[in-house]
Design a protein around this motif. Structure first.
Motif, PDB file in Angstrom:
ATOM      1  N   HIS A  74      17.759 -95.274  74.983  1.00 49.79           N
ATOM      2  CA  HIS A  74      18.632 -94.108  74.888  1.00 49.79           C
ATOM      3  C   HIS A  74      18.631 -93.475  73.500  1.00 49.79           C
ATOM      4  CE1 HIS A  74      20.944 -95.252  78.788  1.00 49.79           C
ATOM      5  NE2 HIS A  74      19.747 -94.731  78.998  1.00 49.79           N
ATOM      6  N   VAL A  77      16.096 -90.592  73.315  1.00 46.55           N
ATOM      7  CA  VAL A  77      16.349 -89.316  73.987  1.00 46.55           C
ATOM      8  C   VAL A  77      16.630 -88.259  72.916  1.00 46.55           C
ATOM      9  CG1 VAL A  77      17.925 -88.083  75.527  1.00 46.55           C
ATOM     10  CG2 VAL A  77      17.180 -90.399  76.086  1.00 46.55           C
ATOM     11  N   GLU A  78      15.839 -87.208  72.941  1.00 42.96           N
ATOM     12  CA  GLU A  78      15.929 -86.222  71.862  1.00 42.96           C
ATOM     13  C   GLU A  78      16.936 -85.115  72.163  1.00 42.96           C
ATOM     14  OE1 GLU A  78      12.141 -84.861  70.155  1.00 42.96           O
ATOM     15  OE2 GLU A  78      11.240 -86.389  71.447  1.00 42.96           O
ATOM     16  N   ASN A  79      17.420 -84.509  71.096  1.00 42.87           N
ATOM     17  CA  ASN A  79      18.312 -83.363  71.244  1.00 42.87           C
ATOM     18  C   ASN A  79      17.496 -82.082  71.142  1.00 42.87           C
ATOM     19  OD1 ASN A  79      20.851 -84.779  71.387  1.00 42.87           O
ATOM     20  ND2 ASN A  79      20.473 -85.338  69.261  1.00 42.87           N
ATOM     21  N   TYR A 132      27.318 -89.242  64.451  1.00 42.15           N
ATOM     22  CA  TYR A 132      27.424 -87.830  64.801  1.00 42.15           C
ATOM     23  C   TYR A 132      28.795 -87.251  64.450  1.00 42.15           C
ATOM     24  CZ  TYR A 132      22.976 -87.778  67.168  1.00 42.15           C
ATOM     25  OH  TYR A 132      21.638 -87.823  67.429  1.00 42.15           O
TER      26      TYR A 132
ATOM     27  N   VAL B  89      21.928 -84.962  81.375  1.00 43.32           N
ATOM     28  CA  VAL B  89      20.833 -84.914  80.381  1.00 43.32           C
ATOM     29  C   VAL B  89      19.504 -84.784  81.125  1.00 43.32           C
ATOM     30  CG1 VAL B  89      19.637 -86.184  78.548  1.00 43.32           C
ATOM     31  CG2 VAL B  89      22.139 -86.262  78.694  1.00 43.32           C
ATOM     32  N   ASN B 107      25.881 -83.086  72.381  1.00 47.58           N
ATOM     33  CA  ASN B 107      24.413 -83.046  72.467  1.00 47.58           C
ATOM     34  C   ASN B 107      23.925 -84.212  73.338  1.00 47.58           C
ATOM     35  OD1 ASN B 107      24.265 -85.417  70.863  1.00 47.58           O
ATOM     36  ND2 ASN B 107      24.310 -84.198  68.992  1.00 47.58           N
ATOM     37  N   ASN B 108      22.618 -84.301  73.523  1.00 47.49           N
ATOM     38  CA  ASN B 108      22.070 -85.344  74.399  1.00 47.49           C
ATOM     39  C   ASN B 108      22.429 -86.746  73.918  1.00 47.49           C
ATOM     40  OD1 ASN B 108      20.900 -83.524  76.090  1.00 47.49           O
ATOM     41  ND2 ASN B 108      18.825 -83.737  75.283  1.00 47.49           N
ATOM     42  N   SER B 109      22.335 -86.960  72.595  1.00 43.84           N
ATOM     43  CA  SER B 109      22.604 -88.309  72.062  1.00 43.84           C
ATOM     44  C   SER B 109      24.042 -88.728  72.355  1.00 43.84           C
ATOM     45  CB  SER B 109      22.354 -88.353  70.556  1.00 43.84           C
ATOM     46  OG  SER B 109      21.011 -88.079  70.302  1.00 43.84           O
ATOM     47  N   MET B 112      24.289 -89.719  75.826  1.00 40.37           N
ATOM     48  CA  MET B 112      23.719 -91.055  76.086  1.00 40.37           C
ATOM     49  C   MET B 112      24.707 -92.147  75.677  1.00 40.37           C
ATOM     50  SD  MET B 112      21.104 -89.943  77.418  1.00 40.37           S
ATOM     51  CE  MET B 112      20.864 -91.508  78.128  1.00 40.37           C
TER      52      MET B 112
END
Lengths: 258, 324
Positions: A74, A77-79, A132, B89, B107-109, B112
C-alpha cells in the motif's frame, strides 16, 4: 549454525512466505510482495540464538512478514496518477496479503496473535498517516515514527512470544537499514515520503544527507556495542556485522564533494 | 429516500442499530487526527448497514445477545468500509454516496492508510471472539472478496465474457460477505447447523440479487440518485449483467465495443445509458435477480417463522424493487 546455514534458513522461510501469498495475476502485474531478508532475520533470530521455537512460532513469524508485505504494497500506491492496472492490483495485493495473514493464523487457532498484529497494523497506519499531517515536525519525531513503522509488527511478535531481549538490537539494525535505503534514494536524486518530510524540516537535501550520514554513524557504533552485550555465537555475531556497511555512504559523499 | 425506506423495514432493530452506529464511531477513533477525520468522513456518508442488519437478524435464530452480536456486526461493517475506501482508489472515484471520497478529499495514500487502519480495527474487534471456525470463515471470505476484485480487473473491457464469469465475480465481490454476515450472526448466537446453513445460503442468494440490482441501477438511476455519474461501471470497463444481455443486439454490441476503446464524452456516456435503459436488457437482468430472490425466499421457508424471518422477507422484496 554457520553463516551459510543462517542464509539457507532465511531463504527457506522467504520461500514459504512467497509461496503463501502467491497469486498469478498479482505476480504478473505488480512488483510482487516485498519480503526483506533483514526483517526475516530478526523474526527468526530467536531460532538462530537457540531459544524456544516451534512450527507454530515459525508460522507466526511468516505471517508477520506477510503483514509487512501487505502494508508495504500500500506504500507503493502513488498519488496524483491515474489508476492503471498495476496500481489497481497493488491496492488489491495489500488487501489479499492481509487476508492470507488472517487465514494462516486462524487455521492454527492463534487468535491472540491475529489481535496483536491487528493492533500493530493500526499503530503503523497511524504513524504512516502522520507523515501527511502536521503531527510530526521535528527530526526526533520523524525518527520516532520511522522506528515504529519499521519495528511495531516485529515487536508484537517478540512481545507475544517473550523475545523482547532482541528488541533494542532490532530497532537499531532495522532503522539502520531503513536510513541506508533513504540515503541511497537521496543520493540517486530519488524521493520518498520520509525524505520529503526530512527535507521539509531541515530545509535542504544536503542537510538531510548530512543528518542521515551522522545518524548512520551513530547507529553503527551503537549496533557494535549492543551486539557485544549479547551472548550470541561467534557465527551469529559475524553474520550480523556483515549486514551493515558503515563507510560506503560517507565515501559516496566525499567523492561527490571532491 | 430509498435508504430511509429500507431502514424502515428493520425499524424494530433501531435501538440495536443505533448502538452499532455508536460502536462504529468508537471503533474508528484514532490517535491520528487525519485517520480520525478520514474514517468519520467515510462513516458519516452513511450506508444501508445491510451487513450488520443481517448479522443481527440471523442472531435471532439462536440465543440473541446484543453484546455478543455487536462483536460480529461492527467488524463486518468495518471490513466493508475498508474495502470501499480502497475500491475508490482502484476505480479513481471522486464521489461516493453524494460526497467526496477519501482519496478525493485527501489523497490515495491517506485512503490506503485509512483502509488499513479500519481493517486493523475490524480484526482487533472481532478477535475478542474466541471461535476458530468463525475466523476461518471470515478470513476465507476476505480472501475470496479480494480474488473477486482481482478477477474483476482481469475481466475489465472484455465484452465477450460469459454469464458465468459475471456471476462468479459478483459472488465473490458482494454475495460472500453478505452470506458470511448471516452465517456468522447465526454462529455466534449458537444456532443449530441446519439453520446456519440456510441462513448462509439466504445471504448468498440475497447478495447475488442485491449486486445484480446494483448493476441495473447503474443504468436506470440518475446521476443525482446514484451520487455519481450513471453508467460509471461501464465507463470503468466493468461488464455487468445488463451489458451482457444488451450486447446480444448486434447494433448495441458494436456501440459498446467502440465505446470501450475510447474515452467517452458526457453525451456519449448518457447515450449509452439511454440505449441500455431502453433495451430489453434491464428486464432480462431483473429476471435473473428475481430468480436469486426467490431462492433466498425459499431458504427462509426452512426457518422458524417469526419477526426475524418476516423482516428478512421484507428486505428481500425491497431489494428486488429498490430504485437506487
Amino acid at each position: 549454525m554457520n553463516e551459510q546455514q543462517i542464509h539457507s534458513k532465511i531463504t527457506s522461510v522467504e520461500t514459504d512466505v512467497l509461496k503463501a501469498v502467491k497469486q498469478r495475476t498479482l505476480d504478473k502485474f505488480t512488483d510482487g510482495p516485498s519480503v526483506l531478508r533483514a526483517r526475516l532475520f530478526f523474526l527468526i533470530l530467536p531460532f538462530f540464538d537457540n531459544k524456544m521455537w516451534s512450527t507454530d512460532i515459525e508460522r507466526s513469524a511468516k505471517t508477520v512478514s506477510i503483514v509487512y508485505a501487505a502494508l508495504q504494497a500500500h506504500d507503493l500506491v502513488e498519488n496524483d496518477v491515474l489508476a492503471d492496472k498495476k496500481q489497481q492490483l497493488t491496492v488489491l495485493a495489500g488487501d489479499f496479503y492481509s487476508g492470507i495473514y488472517y487465514k494462516m493464523l486462524a487455521e492454527t487457532n492463534n487468535i491472540a496473535m491475529i489481535q496483536r498484529l491487528a493492533t500493530a497494523i493500526i499503530k503503523v497506519s497511524e504513524k504512516k498517516a502522520s507523515f501527511y499531517s502536521s503531527e510530526i515536525r521535528s527530526m526526533d519525531e520523524i525518527d520516532e515514527a520511522i522506528k515504529q513503522i519499521e519495528t511495531e509488527l516485529l515487536f508484537s511478535f517478540y512481545n507475544f512470544y517473550g523475545y523482547q531481549e532482541y528488541s533494542h538490537l532490532a530497532v537499531l539494525m532495522l532503522t539502520y537499514n531503513r536510513y541506508t535505503s533513504e540515503l541511497d534514494c537521496l543520493q540517486k536524486d530519488g524521493q520518498s515520503l520520509a525524505l520529503r518530510k526530512m527535507t521539509q524540516t531541515l530545509r535542504h537535501p544536503l542537510q538531510t544527507e548530512r543528518w542521515l550520514l551522522d545518524k548512520l554513524d551513530s547507529l553503527y557504533e551503537e549496533i557494535l556495542q549492543t551486539i557485544g552485550t549479547h551472548n550470541f555465537s561467534y557465527e551469529l555475531k559475524n553474520f550480523m556485522l556483515h549486514q551493515i556497511t558503515p563507510h560506503q555512504h560517507r565515501a559516496e559523499q566525499l567523492t561527490r564533494e571532491g | 429516500m430509498e435508504k430511509v425506506k429500507m431502514k424502515l423495514l428493520y425499524s424494530d432493530l433501531k435501538p440495536e442499530l443505533d448502538l452499532i452506529e455508536k460502536e462504529l464511531e468508537q471503533a474508528v477513533d484514532s490517535e491520528s487526527p487525519l485517520l480520525n477525520d478520514a474514517s468519520l468522513h467515510l462513516l458519516q456518508a452513511g450506508g444501508k448497514r445491510i451487513r450488520p442488519v443481517f448479522v443481527l437478524l440471523a442472531g435471532k435464530f439462536g440465543t440473541y445477545n446484543i453484546d455478543v452480536m455487536k462483536q460480529v456486526a461492527v467488524p463486518l461493517e468495518l471490513i466493508h468500509m475498508a474495502s470501499l475506501v480502497h475500491d475508490d482508489v482502484i476505480d479513481d472515484s471522486e464521489m461516493r454516496r453524494g460526497q467526496l471520497t477519501v482519496k478525493a478529499e485527501w489523497n490515495n495514500s491517506v485512503a490506503m492508510y485509512t483502509g488499513d487502519f479500519i481493517l486493523g480495527r475490524a480484526l482487533e474487534y472481532i478477535t475478542d471472539i474466541d471461535s476458530p471456525r468463525l475466523h476461518q470463515v471470515l478470513s476465507q471470505t476476505m480472501i475470496e472478496v479480494c480474488r473477486g476484485e482481482i478477477i474483476q480487473i482481469e475481466d475489465k473491457y472484455k465484452l465477450d465474457q460469459n454469464l458465468r464469469d459475471y456471476l462468479r465475480r459478483i459472488k465473490r465481490k458482494t454475495a460472500l460477505l453478505i452470506s458470511s454476515s448471516c452465517e456468522l450472526g447465526a454462529m455466534v448466537a449458537g444456532a443449530d447447523e441446519k439453520t446456519i446453513a440456510h441462513l448462509r445460503r439466504f445471504g448468498y442468494f440475497i447478495g447475488m440479487s442485491f449486486q445484480i440490482i446494483d448493476d441495473i441501477l447503474d443504468f436506470t438511476s440518475s446521476d443525482e440518485e446514484l451520487g455519481k455519474p450513471a453508467g460509471s461501471d461501464f465507463i470503468q470497463g466493468n461488464i455487468t449483467l445488463p451489458i451482457l444481455y444488451a450486447r446480444n443486439n448486434p447494433e448495441i454490441y458494436r456501440l459498446l465495443k467502440d465505446s470501450l476503446q475510447k474515452e467517452l464524452t458526457d453525451a456519449e456516456r448518457l447515450h449509452i445509458v439511454k440505449v441500455i435503459r431502453d433495451s430489453s436488457a434491464i428486464d432480462d437482468a431483473k429476471k435473473v435477480s428475481e430468480k436469486y430472490l426467490n431462492k433466498a425466499l425459499g431458504e427462509l421457508d426452512h426457518l422458524p417463522k417469526g419477526q426475524a424471518s418476516k423482516t428478512m422477507r421484507k428486505i428481500a422484496f425491497f431489494i428486488g424493487k429498490r430504485k437506487f
